[in-house]
Design an enzyme around this catalytic site. Sequence first.
Site, PDB file in Angstrom:
ATOM      1  CE  LYS A  78      -3.905   2.169   2.441  1.00 34.05           C
ATOM      2  NZ  LYS A  78      -4.910   2.056   3.512  1.00 34.05           N
ATOM      3  CB  SER A 159      -8.244   4.023   2.480  1.00 33.41           C
ATOM      4  OG  SER A 159      -7.469   3.370   3.484  1.00 33.41           O
ATOM      5  CB  SER A 183      -8.851   1.314   5.429  1.00 32.56           C
ATOM      6  OG  SER A 183      -9.582   2.464   5.155  1.00 32.56           O
TER       7      SER A 183
HETATM    8  N1  GLN Z   1     -13.549   4.815   5.606  1.00 33.63           N
HETATM    9  C1  GLN Z   1     -12.984   5.366   6.801  1.00 33.63           C
HETATM   10  C2  GLN Z   1     -12.544   6.779   6.562  1.00 33.63           C
HETATM   11  O1  GLN Z   1     -12.787   7.260   5.519  1.00 33.63           O
HETATM   12  C3  GLN Z   1     -11.853   4.525   7.304  1.00 33.63           C
HETATM   13  C4  GLN Z   1     -10.619   4.718   6.544  1.00 33.63           C
HETATM   14  C5  GLN Z   1      -9.490   3.901   7.066  1.00 33.63           C
HETATM   15  O2  GLN Z   1      -9.689   2.945   7.798  1.00 33.63           O
HETATM   16  N2  GLN Z   1      -8.288   4.318   6.728  1.00 33.63           N
HETATM   17  O3  GLN Z   1     -11.980   7.409   7.388  1.00 33.63           O
END
Ligand code: GLN
Length: 494
Positions: A78, A159, A183
């Site tokens: 990532k 994400s 995410s």
């Molecule tokens: N979808 C959540 C956010 O937008 C979690 C994102 C994440 O876990 N990095 O913050």
Amino acid sequence: MTDLTKLTLTAAKKGLASKAFTSVEITQAHIAKIEKNRALNAYITDNFEGALAQAKEADARYEKGNAGKLEGLPLGIKDLFCTKGLRTTAASKILGNFVPPYESTVTQNLLDAGAVFLGKLNMDEFAMGSANLTSAFGPCMSPWKPKEDAHKQIVPGGSSGGSSAAVAADIALAATASDTGGSIRQPAAFTGTVGIKPTYGLCSRYGMVAFASSLDQAGPITKTVEDAALMLEVMASYDLKDSTSLDVKIPSYTQHLTENIKGLRVGIVKEYIDHLKDEALELFHQGVAWLKEAGCTFKDVSLPTTPYALPTYYIIAPAEASANLARYDGLKYGLRVEGETLDDMYERTRREGFGDEVRRRIMIGTYVLSAGYFDAYYIKAQKIQTLIKNDFDRAFKDVDVLLTPTTPTDAFAIDETPTDPVTMYLNDIFTVTTNLAGLPGISVPAGLSKRGLPLGLQLIGPKLSEQVLFNAALVLEKAAGFKGSFDALKHIHH
Ligand code: GLN
């Protein structure tokens, strides 16, 4: 020869050890497939030359008989993990040309184990999002297609959408990911892959671009539970460079992996089930039945603070993000847009460099931390966070794990994407609580929705219960029969 990209991480490891093929061969097979799957936009930066050089070294180590735990296995990383000499962007324009002079601890652990890095994977900008639509490098697509509509573009979740898409499309044997509010688990659920967010502090955050430091945790996205166990035991380590790192010995999860979970006490969260409809509810009942067959017992538990989890998360995470992202000022890294004065340069750089979602979070964060609102929002959210932790502590007095869905629905298509941010935030309803409480959670593919897209089940446990989660997830994975049958169901472009 069999298609080497179809192998699980574990099978590939065996193949390399038995010299059925070489690391250079399996790396080349992945590179060729990445080229064929450019439409997915899973990779932001390729590392093909580097990967082939690593693969050569890995093959030499197999020859010498001193192979590491992940020797010669091609992975995707990532783009949130700093990789020395390899561009790291967090999918933001503001870091667009940042080449880190150091390696994150997680990726260093992987390199020390002999892993090969194919490249850096797409993601939502600074890991803010649930659909991989906020990347400055364009959206990433899922290789999955609904049964009825082979042209629909499905999101891979976010994400860590690049990580989930790459693993599902067989263009990485496994991938690193990160989870601040869901995410790792949500993209895994959307793509029929396995994702575990470990206990807070198990993986070092050193060299991982910060979003919300008290919630961020690294973990793997993989094809199988066994692969996830293997990845995590390498990624995790106690690290003096991260003051929140847990000083614990990392067990060999793979060695202790077992389907014998007889007598495991499983909790069903009343407040989560109330949210469920149709196929998600059906799948949940199916999960209960599978675990019952394996000898688990069940108990209803209540997490009364559930309705406050998302509002709490969307105060704490943006507050920390606004502080963490203050460092992008046009001076130290990445983008700089010149201005008339120093302040003007800051403003222009940040306006150019950050996308809409990131700017929205910075504004929310600075607002809730501002002198007039600090007590009303930030302090209040921290108090509720304590109540959320207490809820889990109470539940885990009576049960060993909680079984929940990972997401309320299957993946949506790009043209069905919620346009208002709050609806998008609801995706994380079952996942954010574990981040707020620092607990581990795993998502395992468990079935298909009516339109033929993956659905996941989640298991949550108390701190450092990763082994129990892996074992129970293994039972679900077997029962769901996902491994074999899924591939045939996938309508992916090869
Ligand atoms: N979808 C959540 C956010 O937008 C979690 C994102 C994440 O876990 N990095 O913050």
